[in-house]
Design a protein around this motif. Sequence first.
Motif, PDB file in Angstrom:
ATOM      1  N   GLU A  67      41.846 -20.023 -44.531  1.00  0.00           N
ATOM      2  CA  GLU A  67      41.991 -20.750 -43.276  1.00  0.00           C
ATOM      3  C   GLU A  67      42.115 -22.267 -43.457  1.00  0.00           C
ATOM      4  N   PRO A  68      41.268 -22.937 -44.240  1.00  0.00           N
ATOM      5  CA  PRO A  68      41.433 -24.386 -44.406  1.00  0.00           C
ATOM      6  C   PRO A  68      42.756 -24.770 -45.068  1.00  0.00           C
ATOM      7  N   ALA A 109      45.446 -15.949 -35.410  1.00  0.00           N
ATOM      8  CA  ALA A 109      45.293 -14.776 -34.546  1.00  0.00           C
ATOM      9  C   ALA A 109      44.739 -13.587 -35.335  1.00  0.00           C
ATOM     10  N   LEU A 110      45.253 -13.380 -36.539  1.00  0.00           N
ATOM     11  CA  LEU A 110      44.773 -12.281 -37.370  1.00  0.00           C
ATOM     12  C   LEU A 110      43.310 -12.474 -37.756  1.00  0.00           C
ATOM     13  N   ALA A 111      42.933 -13.686 -38.098  1.00  0.00           N
ATOM     14  CA  ALA A 111      41.540 -13.968 -38.459  1.00  0.00           C
ATOM     15  C   ALA A 111      40.613 -13.721 -37.279  1.00  0.00           C
ATOM     16  N   ALA A 112      41.057 -14.076 -36.081  1.00  0.00           N
ATOM     17  CA  ALA A 112      40.237 -13.837 -34.891  1.00  0.00           C
ATOM     18  C   ALA A 112      40.036 -12.339 -34.660  1.00  0.00           C
ATOM     19  N   VAL A 122      37.585 -14.219 -47.806  1.00  0.00           N
ATOM     20  CA  VAL A 122      39.029 -14.476 -47.858  1.00  0.00           C
ATOM     21  C   VAL A 122      39.461 -15.317 -46.663  1.00  0.00           C
ATOM     22  N   ILE A 123      38.985 -14.971 -45.499  1.00  0.00           N
ATOM     23  CA  ILE A 123      39.342 -15.741 -44.297  1.00  0.00           C
ATOM     24  C   ILE A 123      38.836 -17.173 -44.420  1.00  0.00           C
TER      25      ILE A 123
END
Length: 146
Positions: free
Chosen positions: A26-27, A72-75, A21-22
């Motif tokens: 993200e792209p 930030a959430l993905a990190a 999902v990330i």
Amino acid sequence: MVDERETRDLVTELRILAELVIDRVEPALRRLDDPEAPHWDGCSWCPLCALAAALRGERHDLLSLVATEFDALAAVVRAYLDDRSSTAASTSARPASPAAQTTDADESGTGGPGASTPSVRPGGYQPITVTTTSQPDRERPTPPTQ
């Protein structure tokens, strides 16, 4: 009852799903926050205008904010997944049942200054009592008539 292997398989599948999902979202959000795209001239807070800007390929303030927060959430999610995968690798060398492990400090009852007891989270439903008091309704003043 679910066995340990099924639980590990489920956790592995959920980890793969989160990473997928990330990687897919993200792209798309990066395209919406392209600094070289023309800036949206309409309102900067409306979700409908943000959608219109996205469809037109323009940069919108709300979409930029969403993209920044998603980064930030993905990190955080990636760090959590990395931490859990390294923890899972280190715990696979341990015995399967931590309840079966006892230490000398536990048996004697004297832990010493550096000893700590593991925290135990209560499981299941925990009822909470909330008490509210109501205040009497105040009379609203009537507007003067002319």
